[in-house]
Every structure is written in structure tokens, then in C-alpha cells.
Write a protein that holds these residues in place. Structure first.
Motif, short mmCIF file in Angstrom:
data_model
loop_
_atom_site.label_atom_id
_atom_site.label_comp_id
_atom_site.label_asym_id
_atom_site.label_seq_id
_atom_site.Cartn_x
_atom_site.Cartn_y
_atom_site.Cartn_z
N LEU A 5 -19.13 50.95 4.77
CA LEU A 5 -19.75 49.88 5.53
C LEU A 5 -19.74 50.16 7.03
N TYR A 8 -19.41 47.69 10.47
CA TYR A 8 -19.61 46.29 10.08
C TYR A 8 -18.78 45.87 8.87
N ALA A 9 -17.80 46.66 8.50
CA ALA A 9 -17.00 46.39 7.31
C ALA A 9 -16.33 45.02 7.38
N GLU A 11 -17.17 42.32 9.06
CA GLU A 11 -18.15 41.24 8.97
C GLU A 11 -18.69 41.08 7.55
N VAL A 12 -19.00 42.22 6.92
CA VAL A 12 -19.55 42.18 5.57
C VAL A 12 -18.51 41.65 4.59
N ALA A 15 -18.06 37.94 5.04
CA ALA A 15 -19.18 37.21 4.44
C ALA A 15 -19.04 37.15 2.92
N TYR A 16 -18.66 38.26 2.29
CA TYR A 16 -18.45 38.26 0.85
C TYR A 16 -17.33 37.29 0.46
#
Length: 53
Positions: A5, A8-9, A11-12, A15-16
Motif C-alpha cells: 500500500l 497510504y497504508a 489511511e487505507v 478506512a477498511y
């Protein structure tokens, strides 16, 4: 296997996690509401059966 990722790991993954948390919350609320409505329906049906006798 987890994809790379990059920058942005965080943030991602956040979000998950929030998405999964919201889905679990909606599931819990739905199940609680279902039990409550089922109990109310059973009560109404029991009153109807007593009134018919």
C-alpha cells in the motif's frame, strides 16, 4: 497476501477498519431490532388469540 500500500497504508487500513466496524455495528443493531420486533409481534398475536376466545 497483503498488497503493498506504500505511503497510504495507514489511511487505507483505517478506512477498511472503519468500514468493517460500521458493518458490524449495523448488523448488531439490526439483530437487536429484529428480536425486539419479533417479541412485540408475538405479544400482539397472543393478545389477539386471547380476544378471539
Amino acid at each position: 497476501m497483503m498488497p503493498d500500500l506504500g505511503n497510504y497504508a495507514a489511511e487505507v487500513l483505517t478506512a477498511y477498519a472503519l468500514s468493517v466496524g460500521l458493518l458490524v455495528g449495523l448488523l448488531v443493531l439490526s439483530l437487536r431490532r429484529s428480536r425486539k420486533v419479533s417479541a412485540q409481534l408475538a405479544e400482539v398475536e397472543a393478545r389477539k388469540d386471547r380476544a378471539d376466545v
